[in-house]
Design an enzyme around this catalytic site. Structure first.
Site, PDB file in Angstrom:
ATOM      1  N   HIS A  71     -58.711  19.499  31.576  1.00  0.00           N
ATOM      2  CA  HIS A  71     -59.969  18.905  32.019  1.00  0.00           C
ATOM      3  C   HIS A  71     -60.195  19.463  33.424  1.00  0.00           C
ATOM      4  O   HIS A  71     -59.610  18.965  34.402  1.00  0.00           O
ATOM      5  CB  HIS A  71     -59.891  17.382  32.079  1.00  0.00           C
ATOM      6  CG  HIS A  71     -59.560  16.724  30.770  1.00  0.00           C
ATOM      7  ND1 HIS A  71     -60.426  16.716  29.703  1.00  0.00           N
ATOM      8  CD2 HIS A  71     -58.458  16.044  30.354  1.00  0.00           C
ATOM      9  CE1 HIS A  71     -59.874  16.057  28.686  1.00  0.00           C
ATOM     10  NE2 HIS A  71     -58.675  15.648  29.057  1.00  0.00           N
ATOM     11  N   ARG A  92     -58.577   6.016  35.513  1.00  0.00           N
ATOM     12  CA  ARG A  92     -59.792   6.454  34.827  1.00  0.00           C
ATOM     13  C   ARG A  92     -61.043   6.117  35.634  1.00  0.00           C
ATOM     14  O   ARG A  92     -62.022   6.872  35.629  1.00  0.00           O
ATOM     15  CB  ARG A  92     -59.862   5.819  33.429  1.00  0.00           C
ATOM     16  CG  ARG A  92     -60.960   6.394  32.560  1.00  0.00           C
ATOM     17  CD  ARG A  92     -60.911   5.847  31.154  1.00  0.00           C
ATOM     18  NE  ARG A  92     -61.310   4.450  31.102  1.00  0.00           N
ATOM     19  CZ  ARG A  92     -61.721   3.842  29.986  1.00  0.00           C
ATOM     20  NH1 ARG A  92     -61.744   4.497  28.845  1.00  0.00           N
ATOM     21  NH2 ARG A  92     -62.051   2.566  30.001  1.00  0.00           N
ATOM     22  N   TYR A 131     -66.105  17.204  27.770  1.00  0.00           N
ATOM     23  CA  TYR A 131     -66.972  16.097  27.339  1.00  0.00           C
ATOM     24  C   TYR A 131     -68.017  15.694  28.367  1.00  0.00           C
ATOM     25  O   TYR A 131     -68.768  14.737  28.155  1.00  0.00           O
ATOM     26  CB  TYR A 131     -66.126  14.872  26.948  1.00  0.00           C
ATOM     27  CG  TYR A 131     -65.173  14.363  28.006  1.00  0.00           C
ATOM     28  CD1 TYR A 131     -65.597  13.526  29.016  1.00  0.00           C
ATOM     29  CD2 TYR A 131     -63.826  14.716  27.953  1.00  0.00           C
ATOM     30  CE1 TYR A 131     -64.715  13.037  29.974  1.00  0.00           C
ATOM     31  CE2 TYR A 131     -62.928  14.243  28.905  1.00  0.00           C
ATOM     32  CZ  TYR A 131     -63.387  13.400  29.909  1.00  0.00           C
ATOM     33  OH  TYR A 131     -62.498  12.932  30.864  1.00  0.00           O
ATOM     34  N   HIS A 246     -57.370  13.596  21.527  1.00  0.00           N
ATOM     35  CA  HIS A 246     -56.404  12.752  22.230  1.00  0.00           C
ATOM     36  C   HIS A 246     -55.857  11.741  21.231  1.00  0.00           C
ATOM     37  O   HIS A 246     -56.634  11.014  20.589  1.00  0.00           O
ATOM     38  CB  HIS A 246     -57.084  11.971  23.363  1.00  0.00           C
ATOM     39  CG  HIS A 246     -57.490  12.802  24.534  1.00  0.00           C
ATOM     40  ND1 HIS A 246     -58.739  12.707  25.117  1.00  0.00           N
ATOM     41  CD2 HIS A 246     -56.823  13.730  25.253  1.00  0.00           C
ATOM     42  CE1 HIS A 246     -58.817  13.532  26.142  1.00  0.00           C
ATOM     43  NE2 HIS A 246     -57.664  14.172  26.248  1.00  0.00           N
ATOM     44  N   GLU A 249     -52.161   8.180  23.195  1.00  0.00           N
ATOM     45  CA  GLU A 249     -51.679   8.361  24.568  1.00  0.00           C
ATOM     46  C   GLU A 249     -51.271   7.030  25.171  1.00  0.00           C
ATOM     47  O   GLU A 249     -50.334   6.971  25.972  1.00  0.00           O
ATOM     48  CB  GLU A 249     -52.775   9.007  25.423  1.00  0.00           C
ATOM     49  CG  GLU A 249     -52.380   9.254  26.863  1.00  0.00           C
ATOM     50  CD  GLU A 249     -53.465   9.919  27.681  1.00  0.00           C
ATOM     51  OE1 GLU A 249     -53.209  10.254  28.850  1.00  0.00           O
ATOM     52  OE2 GLU A 249     -54.582  10.110  27.144  1.00  0.00           O
ATOM     53  N   HIS A 283     -51.016  14.780  23.361  1.00  0.00           N
ATOM     54  CA  HIS A 283     -50.077  13.752  23.794  1.00  0.00           C
ATOM     55  C   HIS A 283     -49.203  13.260  22.640  1.00  0.00           C
ATOM     56  O   HIS A 283     -47.995  13.393  22.678  1.00  0.00           O
ATOM     57  CB  HIS A 283     -50.761  12.566  24.488  1.00  0.00           C
ATOM     58  CG  HIS A 283     -51.608  12.949  25.644  1.00  0.00           C
ATOM     59  ND1 HIS A 283     -51.098  13.622  26.734  1.00  0.00           N
ATOM     60  CD2 HIS A 283     -52.939  12.775  25.887  1.00  0.00           C
ATOM     61  CE1 HIS A 283     -52.070  13.846  27.607  1.00  0.00           C
ATOM     62  NE2 HIS A 283     -53.198  13.357  27.116  1.00  0.00           N
ATOM     63  N   ASP A 334     -53.488  19.453  31.497  1.00  0.00           N
ATOM     64  CA  ASP A 334     -54.298  18.247  31.354  1.00  0.00           C
ATOM     65  C   ASP A 334     -55.042  17.883  32.632  1.00  0.00           C
ATOM     66  O   ASP A 334     -56.065  18.478  32.960  1.00  0.00           O
ATOM     67  CB  ASP A 334     -53.401  17.102  30.878  1.00  0.00           C
ATOM     68  CG  ASP A 334     -54.180  15.873  30.421  1.00  0.00           C
ATOM     69  OD1 ASP A 334     -55.421  15.910  30.464  1.00  0.00           O
ATOM     70  OD2 ASP A 334     -53.549  14.884  30.029  1.00  0.00           O
TER      71      ASP A 334
END
Length: 461
Positions: A71, A92, A131, A246, A249, A283, A334
């Site tokens: 990402h 997040r 995304y 994903h 995770e 993951h 990642d």
């Protein structure tokens, strides 16, 4: 990606002389590679001295490394998210703040610098799990793929290959019933195309190039309603494109999936036709025995991202069991807590040693395979990751005379690279026969640290 050609357009054959080369099973001294049109045309062993006119690569030359999961914008979080404590979910929230500030222009600047950092680390191909599609509030740009095209252009300018894994991200999580999902929150509106059909329509407009492949991704089972999973899988199947997701995770995602659907995320994906040899689970951390069997028996790949998984306190995934079951392993950086595929490779082994209190789960050769052959295959490049005629001329040379790597005999250079070297030991990176990093300096991006500082600083003002 430009190739060296004569005025007539005929590719020029160039020769690289490798003082030591990893040929998949052993270290070979004195290897000459003839390269034409970005492809390895010939491999000559037993060449004790550089042929006239050859470009010399001293150290251990490996196939170019594959960063299977990235990402790019998370690079702007480095150090910022190390202040204080928290969980994946609080991390997040910080990530959302950075995502909110990005534009196509600023994303290009950041990604160009990040991909240049990858080239300096010996990475020749990246899987960008993309995304961040729309403007804040969810309004599409006049060019609906402006953000994705910025990433493709950035990789080209940094000199590496990219598989743009355009990602369906449609919901904020599970609802109370199997058919009910939460609407995207204010941060996630940028990610959502509202439906999988709308996602597919936009993603179909993306075009590949010499350095770029187009693949697909399902962000997670919480972000794509179960009834729409098959639409994304069918889009990838029609194009024979890589499909990433994903997977498990976080235990919270597993619990929510069980509550909503009465099954694990892996079973949900299996039931909707997502698993298969072109699919890679990212993951694959918290799996049941049945999950492992489903992934292995379908030849679904596993991308481990150890530095991120430990940075976010996610846990240690069952990589040994997955590989034994038939799931090929690859590696990714990642969130870019660090960008160092040697660290990712040894971390997979060292994490397993801590978990089991036993050593030697993978040889250096097996870990290099995850970082090269199987990583490139997961990105839709099955001929990459090897040094042999017909393969892409993508190479990385690791110094054998740094403070980390000096001392061991050359025949143990693979063990030295995996268990002692770091990205700082990369001296050369070659992509499609083109010298992208020469003597530790990027040849296309003049000052990579300054480019990173400028692009990241602009997002924190």
């Amino acid at each position: 990606m430009q190739l060296t050609t004569e005025p007539t357009g005929t590719p020029v054959t160039v020769t690289y002389w490798l003082s030591h080369a990893w040929l998949g099973t052993h270290v070979e001294p004195g290897v000459a590679l003839d390269v034409s049109g970005g492809i390895v045309a010939g491999v000559r062993t037993g060449v004790a001295t550089p042929p006239p006119g050859a470009t010399v690569l001293r150290g251990l030359t490996l196939p170019g490394l594959a960063n299977t999961h990235s990402h790019a914008f998370h690079r702007a979080l480095r150090s910022t998210v190390q202040v204080g404590s928290g969980t994946f979910w609080t991390w997040r929230e910080t990530m959302y703040q950075i995502a909110f500030r990005l534009t196509p222009d600023s994303y290009y600047d950041l990604a160009r610098a990040v991909y240049a950092e990858m080239a300096l680390a010996g990475i020749t191909a990246v899987g960008e799990f993309h995304y961040l599609h729309h403007a804040p509030g969810g309004t599409p740009y006049s060019n609906p793929n402006a953000m994705g095209e910025a990433l493709i252009a950035a990789a080209g300018e940094a000199g590496i290959r990219i598989t743009l894994l355009d990602t369906a991200y449609l919901s904020a999580g599970f609802g109370r019933r199997p058919t009910q999902y939460q609407e995207p929150d204010q941060h996630q509106l940028r990610f959502s195309d509202t439906t999988a059909d709308a996602w597919a329509e936009r993603a179909s407009l993306l075009k590949g190039s010499d350095h770029a492949l187009i693949g697909a991704a399902i962000h997670s089972v919480r972000a794509v309603p179960a009834a729409q999973l098959a639409t994304v899988a069918a889009w990838a199947e029609e194009r024979q494109a890589p499909l990433h997701v994903h997977l498990s995770e976080q235990t919270a995602e597993n619990d929510a999936c069980l509550a909503a659907h009465g099954c694990t995320p892996t079973r949900l994906l299996a039931d909707h036709g997502v698993l298969g040899p072109r699919t890679t689970g990212i993951h694959n951390t918290h799996l049941t025995g049945e999950d492992i069997t489903l992934l292995g028996s379908s030849a679904t790949g596993t991308c481990m991202c150890p530095t991120t998984e430990r940075d976010l306190a996610d846990g240690i995934g069952p990589a040994v069991a997955l590989q034994r079951a038939g799931s090929p392993l690859s590696l990714g950086s990642d969130s870019h807590a660090v960008i160092d595929l040697f660290e990712e490779a040894r971390a997979m082994e060292l994490n397993e040693r801590l978990r089991t209190r036993a050593r030697g789960h993978w040889t250096a050769a097996a870990l290099l395979r995850a970082a090269t052959v199987d990583g490139h295959a997961a990105l839709g490049r099955p001929r990459a990751g090897i040094i042999e005629p017909g393969a892409p001329a993508d190479l990385v040379t690791v110094a054998l005379d740094s403070v980390r790597t000096a001392g061991p005999v050359p025949r143990l250079a693979a063990e030295t690279a995996v268990f002692a070297a770091s990205a700082a030991d990369v001296r050369h990176t070659v992509v499609a026969g083109r010298h992208i990093v020469r003597d530790g300096q990027h040849t296309l991006v003049e000052d990579v640290p300054a480019a990173l500082a400028s692009a990241i600083g602009a997002l924190h003002r």
